[in-house]
Write a protein that holds these residues in place. Structure first.
Motif, PDB file in Angstrom:
ATOM      1  N   GLN A 212       0.826  -1.201   0.000  1.00 29.86           N
ATOM      2  CA  GLN A 212       0.000   0.000   0.000  1.00 29.86           C
ATOM      3  C   GLN A 212       0.866   1.258   0.000  1.00 29.86           C
ATOM      4  OE1 GLN A 212      -2.802  -0.155   3.260  1.00 29.86           O
ATOM      5  NE2 GLN A 212      -3.703  -2.083   2.566  1.00 29.86           N
ATOM      6  N   ALA A 213       0.336   2.315  -0.579  1.00 34.99           N
ATOM      7  CA  ALA A 213       0.957   3.639  -0.518  1.00 34.99           C
ATOM      8  C   ALA A 213       0.092   4.463   0.430  1.00 34.99           C
ATOM      9  CB  ALA A 213       1.013   4.269  -1.905  1.00 34.99           C
ATOM     10  N   PRO A 214       0.501   4.607   1.691  1.00 35.48           N
ATOM     11  CA  PRO A 214      -0.351   5.277   2.688  1.00 35.48           C
ATOM     12  C   PRO A 214      -0.759   6.687   2.285  1.00 35.48           C
ATOM     13  CG  PRO A 214       1.484   4.165   3.763  1.00 35.48           C
ATOM     14  CD  PRO A 214       1.749   4.108   2.289  1.00 35.48           C
ATOM     15  N   GLU A 215       0.119   7.394   1.540  1.00 31.77           N
ATOM     16  CA  GLU A 215      -0.186   8.779   1.169  1.00 31.77           C
ATOM     17  C   GLU A 215      -1.376   8.889   0.218  1.00 31.77           C
ATOM     18  OE1 GLU A 215       2.778   7.356  -1.967  1.00 31.77           O
ATOM     19  OE2 GLU A 215       2.402   7.050   0.178  1.00 31.77           O
ATOM     20  N   LEU A 216      -1.748   7.783  -0.429  1.00 30.26           N
ATOM     21  CA  LEU A 216      -2.890   7.813  -1.346  1.00 30.26           C
ATOM     22  C   LEU A 216      -4.206   7.537  -0.627  1.00 30.26           C
ATOM     23  CD1 LEU A 216      -1.459   5.956  -4.488  1.00 30.26           C
ATOM     24  CD2 LEU A 216      -1.477   8.411  -3.984  1.00 30.26           C
ATOM     25  N   GLY A 217      -4.116   7.101   0.631  1.00 29.35           N
ATOM     26  CA  GLY A 217      -5.313   6.754   1.391  1.00 29.35           C
ATOM     27  C   GLY A 217      -6.266   7.914   1.599  1.00 29.35           C
ATOM     28  N   SER A 218      -5.758   9.141   1.567  1.00 34.87           N
ATOM     29  CA  SER A 218      -6.627  10.304   1.743  1.00 34.87           C
ATOM     30  C   SER A 218      -7.365  10.661   0.447  1.00 34.87           C
ATOM     31  CB  SER A 218      -5.808  11.506   2.216  1.00 34.87           C
ATOM     32  OG  SER A 218      -4.791  11.826   1.281  1.00 34.87           O
ATOM     33  N   TYR A 219      -6.952  10.054  -0.657  1.00 37.24           N
ATOM     34  CA  TYR A 219      -7.606  10.299  -1.951  1.00 37.24           C
ATOM     35  C   TYR A 219      -8.577   9.177  -2.316  1.00 37.24           C
ATOM     36  CZ  TYR A 219      -3.916  13.775  -2.581  1.00 37.24           C
ATOM     37  OH  TYR A 219      -3.065  14.853  -2.414  1.00 37.24           O
ATOM     38  N   ALA A 220      -8.262   7.959  -1.920  1.00 42.41           N
ATOM     39  CA  ALA A 220      -9.115   6.810  -2.228  1.00 42.41           C
ATOM     40  C   ALA A 220      -8.940   5.778  -1.118  1.00 42.41           C
ATOM     41  CB  ALA A 220      -8.743   6.211  -3.580  1.00 42.41           C
ATOM     42  N   PRO A 221     -10.022   5.140  -0.685  1.00 40.20           N
ATOM     43  CA  PRO A 221      -9.924   4.192   0.420  1.00 40.20           C
ATOM     44  C   PRO A 221      -9.329   2.855  -0.008  1.00 40.20           C
ATOM     45  CG  PRO A 221     -12.160   4.247  -0.403  1.00 40.20           C
ATOM     46  CD  PRO A 221     -11.412   5.316  -1.153  1.00 40.20           C
ATOM     47  N   TYR A 222      -8.651   2.219   0.920  1.00 44.77           N
ATOM     48  CA  TYR A 222      -8.214   0.834   0.719  1.00 44.77           C
ATOM     49  C   TYR A 222      -9.319  -0.077   1.214  1.00 44.77           C
ATOM     50  CZ  TYR A 222      -3.455   2.179  -0.477  1.00 44.77           C
ATOM     51  OH  TYR A 222      -2.345   2.693  -1.111  1.00 44.77           O
ATOM     52  N   VAL A 223      -9.677  -1.062   0.389  1.00 44.26           N
ATOM     53  CA  VAL A 223     -10.778  -1.964   0.716  1.00 44.26           C
ATOM     54  C   VAL A 223     -10.321  -3.413   0.568  1.00 44.26           C
ATOM     55  CG1 VAL A 223     -12.495  -0.265  -0.031  1.00 44.26           C
ATOM     56  CG2 VAL A 223     -11.660  -1.985  -1.660  1.00 44.26           C
ATOM     57  N   SER A 224     -11.144  -4.327   1.026  1.00 47.64           N
ATOM     58  CA  SER A 224     -10.847  -5.751   0.907  1.00 47.64           C
ATOM     59  C   SER A 224     -11.002  -6.216  -0.532  1.00 47.64           C
ATOM     60  CB  SER A 224     -11.786  -6.559   1.801  1.00 47.64           C
ATOM     61  OG  SER A 224     -13.113  -6.487   1.291  1.00 47.64           O
ATOM     62  N   MET A 225     -10.489  -7.406  -0.813  1.00 51.94           N
ATOM     63  CA  MET A 225     -10.606  -7.949  -2.159  1.00 51.94           C
ATOM     64  C   MET A 225     -12.070  -8.170  -2.526  1.00 51.94           C
ATOM     65  SD  MET A 225      -8.784  -8.720  -4.755  1.00 51.94           S
ATOM     66  CE  MET A 225      -8.710  -9.703  -6.260  1.00 51.94           C
ATOM     67  N   ASP A 226     -12.860  -8.644  -1.596  1.00 49.71           N
ATOM     68  CA  ASP A 226     -14.280  -8.874  -1.879  1.00 49.71           C
ATOM     69  C   ASP A 226     -14.983  -7.577  -2.252  1.00 49.71           C
ATOM     70  OD1 ASP A 226     -14.064 -11.570  -1.456  1.00 49.71           O
ATOM     71  OD2 ASP A 226     -14.804 -11.509   0.611  1.00 49.71           O
ATOM     72  N   GLU A 227     -14.684  -6.496  -1.525  1.00 49.73           N
ATOM     73  CA  GLU A 227     -15.314  -5.214  -1.820  1.00 49.73           C
ATOM     74  C   GLU A 227     -14.799  -4.647  -3.137  1.00 49.73           C
ATOM     75  OE1 GLU A 227     -16.065  -0.775   0.131  1.00 49.73           O
ATOM     76  OE2 GLU A 227     -15.191  -2.379   1.357  1.00 49.73           O
ATOM     77  N   ALA A 228     -13.520  -4.877  -3.426  1.00 52.14           N
ATOM     78  CA  ALA A 228     -12.935  -4.355  -4.663  1.00 52.14           C
ATOM     79  C   ALA A 228     -13.592  -4.957  -5.897  1.00 52.14           C
ATOM     80  CB  ALA A 228     -11.436  -4.619  -4.687  1.00 52.14           C
ATOM     81  N   LEU A 229     -14.064  -6.184  -5.785  1.00 54.04           N
ATOM     82  CA  LEU A 229     -14.685  -6.841  -6.930  1.00 54.04           C
ATOM     83  C   LEU A 229     -16.093  -6.319  -7.211  1.00 54.04           C
ATOM     84  CD1 LEU A 229     -13.515 -10.537  -6.350  1.00 54.04           C
ATOM     85  CD2 LEU A 229     -12.519  -8.815  -7.877  1.00 54.04           C
ATOM     86  N   CYS A 230     -16.651  -5.543  -6.261  1.00 53.99           N
ATOM     87  CA  CYS A 230     -17.971  -4.924  -6.468  1.00 53.99           C
ATOM     88  C   CYS A 230     -17.757  -3.561  -7.124  1.00 53.99           C
ATOM     89  CB  CYS A 230     -18.700  -4.783  -5.135  1.00 53.99           C
ATOM     90  SG  CYS A 230     -19.070  -6.361  -4.355  1.00 53.99           S
ATOM     91  N   ALA A 231     -17.467  -3.576  -8.400  1.00 53.68           N
ATOM     92  CA  ALA A 231     -17.126  -2.361  -9.130  1.00 53.68           C
ATOM     93  C   ALA A 231     -17.591  -2.494 -10.570  1.00 53.68           C
ATOM     94  CB  ALA A 231     -15.618  -2.142  -9.076  1.00 53.68           C
ATOM     95  N   ASP A 232     -17.422  -1.413 -11.328  1.00 56.91           N
ATOM     96  CA  ASP A 232     -17.699  -1.458 -12.764  1.00 56.91           C
ATOM     97  C   ASP A 232     -16.441  -1.844 -13.538  1.00 56.91           C
ATOM     98  OD1 ASP A 232     -20.410  -0.384 -12.511  1.00 56.91           O
ATOM     99  OD2 ASP A 232     -19.408   1.491 -11.970  1.00 56.91           O
ATOM    100  N   VAL A 233     -15.296  -1.450 -12.995  1.00 59.01           N
ATOM    101  CA  VAL A 233     -14.003  -1.746 -13.615  1.00 59.01           C
ATOM    102  C   VAL A 233     -13.094  -2.350 -12.560  1.00 59.01           C
ATOM    103  CG1 VAL A 233     -11.973  -0.816 -14.796  1.00 59.01           C
ATOM    104  CG2 VAL A 233     -14.236   0.206 -15.198  1.00 59.01           C
ATOM    105  N   VAL A 234     -12.546  -3.511 -12.860  1.00 58.77           N
ATOM    106  CA  VAL A 234     -11.568  -4.156 -11.987  1.00 58.77           C
ATOM    107  C   VAL A 234     -10.227  -4.095 -12.704  1.00 58.77           C
ATOM    108  CG1 VAL A 234     -10.845  -6.320 -10.920  1.00 58.77           C
ATOM    109  CG2 VAL A 234     -13.258  -5.643 -10.863  1.00 58.77           C
TER     110      VAL A 234
END
Length: 319
Positions: A212-234
């Motif tokens: 992870q790049a912690p400095e990017l966490g304020s721009y976009a959240p880090y989520v679990s793999m299961d949550e990441a797959l609930c998207a329009d683009v993977v």
């Protein structure tokens, strides 16, 4: 360059340098973080124009010279740029650090200045040191195009990614995009994050904690793999296997099981979801072999979209 020289010669004092610097900035492409959504949109629109042309070569850049200066290897990106440049009718010089005097100690700055002194009109440059490209751009009098600098940005990759998404979904606003993999070392993730958010897309990041790049966490959240797959683009990122020695991965297979887009995970994706990857691909690590050419995959379409995008960017640099 003629327009720049004309502007420089027709005025006096400090305004000369200001005008020249402004023109170079507008024509260079160093990154997407500072580029407006309207400017990005104009590049995407111009790429659509070039994709619609049936001719192999449209010589709008006849008698113009461009140098591909790759101080870091990337055959795929260089070939894509070269195809774009030749389709525009430009004369192309390819520079490889592996067979250059850079290995003998000549600095990147001196190498670029040397090529500039030979009369090239623009330079496409890829290098490892972060920050060097921005500094270099202030010291040369030709437009520069970023083909990847360290883990900072890779703007043309993100542009072709946005172009691929826009062609498929019609617009970018409201899209849910998950970027999965080695965020820490990924310039692709950063350029996509900056650009997508300008258009109102919702970006989520997913990575093992050590990637992870912690400095990017304020721009976009880090989520679990299961949550990441609930998207329009993977969007899967390449696992940088060369970093195994640094202890980033316990094993390639362990990474695949925890963060790879396996056949089982791909089967759970909603029918409208598209799968993307910037390539090169580690098959059966970040993405299973069978998923690379899955019906929902747009990976090879991304590659083909790279040519019109880079045509638009190169034309913009030398218009």
């Amino acid at each position: 360059m003629a327009a720049i020289r004309s502007a420089f010669c027709s005025n006096g004092g400090n305004s000369e340098m200001t005008m020249t610097a402004s023109a170079l900035k507008e024509r260079s492409l160093l990154g997407l973080k500072e580029l407006s959504s309207s400017e990005i949109g104009s590049i995407l629109d111009r790429a659509a124009y070039w994709e619609s042309r049936t001719e192999k070569v449209v010589p709008v850049l006849k008698d113009r010279f461009v140098a591909n200066m790759f101080f870091e290897n990337s055959t795929r990106t260089r070939f894509s740029f070269e195809m774009a440049e030749k389709r525009l009718g430009a004369e192309v010089l390819n520079f490889s650090a592996a067979v250059s005097s850079v290995e003998k100690g000549e600095s990147i700055h001196d190498t670029v200045r040397t090529l500039e002194s030979m009369g090239i009109d623009a330079g496409v440059i890829r290098l490892k040191p972060v920050g060097l490209l921005a500094d270099l751009a202030t010291k040369v009098s030709m437009p520069l195009i970023n083909a990847g600098d360290g883990n900072n940005e890779h703007p043309t990759q993100a542009l072709l990614d946005l172009y691929t998404m826009k062609k498929h979904f019609g617009e970018l606003k409201g899209l849910k995009v998950s970027i999965i993999g080695d965020i820490k070392h990924s310039r692709v993730a950063r350029s996509n994050l900056w650009a997508l958010q300008k258009f109102g897309a919702e970006v989520k990041l997913c990575a093992p904690e050590i990637m992870q790049a912690p400095e990017l966490g304020s721009y976009a959240p880090y989520v679990s793999m299961d949550e990441a797959l609930c998207a329009d683009v993977v969007m899967m990122l390449r696992v940088q296997l060369e970093r195994h020695a640094e202890g980033l991965l316990r094993s390639a297979e362990q990474y695949r099981l925890e963060y790879g887009l396996t056949e089982e995970r791909a089967a759970l994706l909603a029918p409208h979801v598209i799968i993307m990857h910037p390539a090169p691909i580690n098959r059966n690590v970040e993405i299973d072999d069978a998923v690379v050419e899955h019906p929902q995959s747009r990976i090879f379409k991304q590659m083909s979209n790279g040519v019109p995008i880079r045509m638009a960017v190169v034309e913009r640099a030398m218009k």
